[in-house]
Write an enzyme that holds these catalytic residues in place. Structure first.
Site, short mmCIF file in Angstrom:
data_model
loop_
_atom_site.label_atom_id
_atom_site.label_comp_id
_atom_site.label_asym_id
_atom_site.label_seq_id
_atom_site.Cartn_x
_atom_site.Cartn_y
_atom_site.Cartn_z
N THR A 215 0.86 -1.20 0.00
CA THR A 215 0.00 0.00 0.00
C THR A 215 0.89 1.24 0.00
OG1 THR A 215 -1.79 -1.07 1.18
CG2 THR A 215 -1.59 1.30 1.51
N ARG A 243 -14.65 -6.92 -0.51
CA ARG A 243 -14.00 -6.43 0.72
C ARG A 243 -13.34 -5.06 0.53
NH1 ARG A 243 -8.49 -4.94 2.31
NH2 ARG A 243 -8.27 -5.43 4.50
N GLY A 245 -10.89 -2.21 2.54
CA GLY A 245 -9.97 -2.09 3.69
C GLY A 245 -10.08 -0.75 4.37
N ASP A 246 -9.05 -0.42 5.14
CA ASP A 246 -9.05 0.81 5.92
C ASP A 246 -8.65 2.04 5.09
OD1 ASP A 246 -6.49 -0.50 5.79
OD2 ASP A 246 -5.72 1.07 7.10
N THR A 265 -0.93 1.63 6.94
CA THR A 265 -0.77 0.43 6.13
C THR A 265 -0.71 -0.78 7.05
OG1 THR A 265 0.66 -0.77 4.61
CG2 THR A 265 1.75 0.82 6.06
N GLY A 266 -1.33 -1.86 6.62
CA GLY A 266 -1.31 -3.07 7.45
C GLY A 266 -2.61 -3.82 7.30
N GLY A 268 -5.96 -4.30 7.39
CA GLY A 268 -6.98 -3.26 7.39
C GLY A 268 -8.10 -3.44 8.39
N1 ASP Z 1 -4.35 -1.65 4.76
C1 ASP Z 1 -4.53 -2.26 3.47
C2 ASP Z 1 -5.84 -2.98 3.45
O1 ASP Z 1 -6.18 -3.61 4.43
C3 ASP Z 1 -3.45 -3.21 3.10
C4 ASP Z 1 -2.04 -2.76 3.41
O2 ASP Z 1 -1.82 -1.66 3.86
O3 ASP Z 1 -1.10 -3.54 3.20
O4 ASP Z 1 -6.51 -2.97 2.46
#
Ligand code: ASP
Length: 353
Positions: A215, A243, A245-246, A265-266, A268
């Site tokens: 991301t 789906r 994400g955040d 990032t992470g 979500g």
């Molecule tokens: N946060 C992002 C999501 O969940 C993915 C990521 O940041 O790696 O869509």
């Protein structure tokens, strides 16, 4: 006090300004201050599993993004313009899971999410689950500036982008071989797990196995003291059922106000439940925590406690940057110029150490 400058002394003082202006990269007044922080995703990124040429390529891309952003900030462009431009650049870079190079969904497609927020006036825009917009971050900005809404999704968002004259692409434009292979690995792992433990197929094994990093995000403080944040992503490999994400959720993956700008990032689902970006802002505004402490507590204590992982980047109104993460690595970097300084400070990094 009488200050007398001899001619040679004056030349010495002027040399740094001359060098910088002829170099053509940093043309800001020395009184101007600005900060740009970027990320290219957090995850299991270790020296052991990174080829040297890939490492170089990532560092080059991060440097190029900082170069472009700094040039804009130094020449007086707004934080909003800068975060959009930098994220666009990273979307066009196939190394990252945003725009070209986005991960594959379970159905073998790409569905992109992005958001942008202007801390100056709390205006925000986002798109979610879009498949044919080349630069989702520009679509997000367009939603903010040319619609009465904050978030548009799917077909409707694509129709809006088309009407605004934004560049459309076939979904196959986002393809990269490495992301295709990541989907195959995720599907294989999912089949295995379902067989062994009879896990319902709605579960996404890729979330646990960490095939999700990449991301991109940018936060900036401009010369006028305004903040902005932008985030763009393909989401998580093997995601299903539309789906989201955040990243496109204002307050979860992206947020900016007059105190702080944040891009996350992470994993979500955890960032959504923690309303991560706004939690950081609230800790500062109402809890009177410093940026560094708020970021550390959320990412290194609260997030792992809940079972999630990831990181964030943020900048406060003093231009202080933070880049905490609780994964093995996070592609990241910042450039910061203090007021009165002739030169800016810069850092790019990938691993924890
Ligand atoms: N946060 C992002 C999501 O969940 C993915 C990521 O940041 O790696 O869509």
């Amino acid at each position: 006090m009488h200050v007398c400058l001899s001619y040679p002394r004056l030349i010495l003082i002027l040399i740094p300004f001359f060098v910088l202006s002829t170099a053509g990269t940093i043309r800001a007044q020395s009184s101007a201050r600005y900060t740009l922080v970027i990320h290219g995703g957090a995850g299991t990124i270790t020296r052991a599993n990174m080829k040297p040429e890939m490492e170089k390529a990532y560092l080059r891309s991060l440097e190029a993004a900082l170069d472009q952003g700094e040039k804009m900030l130094a020449s007086g462009r707004t934080a909003l313009d800068v975060v959009e431009a930098v994220v666009r650049l990273l979307e066009d870079d196939s190394l990252f899971n945003a725009g070209k190079g986005a991960v594959y969904t379970h159905a073998g497609e790409h569905e992109l999410d992005a958001a942008i927020m202007n801390g100056k006036n709390l205006m925000a825009g986002a798109v979610a689950g879009v498949k044919t917009i080349r630069n989702p971050i520009t679509a997000a900005r367009s939603v903010m500036e040319h619609s009465e809404h904050v978030m548009l999704s799917g077909r409707g968002a694509e129709e809006f982008a088309k009407q605004r004259g934004l560049e459309g692409v076939d979904n196959s434009y986002f393809h990269t071989e490495s992301r295709r292979r990541a989907l195959e690995r995720a599907l294989e792992a999912e089949r295995k797990e379902a067989k062994e433990k009879q896990v319902p197929s709605a579960k996404n094994t890729a979330m646990k196995n960490d095939w999700k990093y990449g991301t991109v995000g940018a936060v900036a403080l401009d010369q006028y003291g305004d903040l902005a944040a932008a985030t763009s992503t393909g989401g998580m490999t093997n995601k299903k059922f539309g789906r989201i994400g955040d990243a496109p959720l204002i307050g979860s993956g992206t947020y900016a106000d007059s105190l702080v700008a944040v891009s996350c990032t992470g994993w979500g689902e955890f960032f959504i439940r923690m309303v991560m970006a706004k939690s950081l802002a609230d800790r500062m505004r109402f809890g009177k925590q410093t940026l560094t402490i708020a970021g550390h507590e959320l990412i290194n204590i609260e997030l792992p406690r809940m079972g999630g992982d990831g990181g964030l980047i943020a900048v406060d109104r003093n231009g202080e940057p933070i880049m905490p993460f609780c994964t093995e690595g996070m592609y990241r970097g910042f450039v910061r110029k203090l007021s009165g300084a002739a030169l800016s400070q810069r850092q790019v990094a990938i691993y924890k150490d």
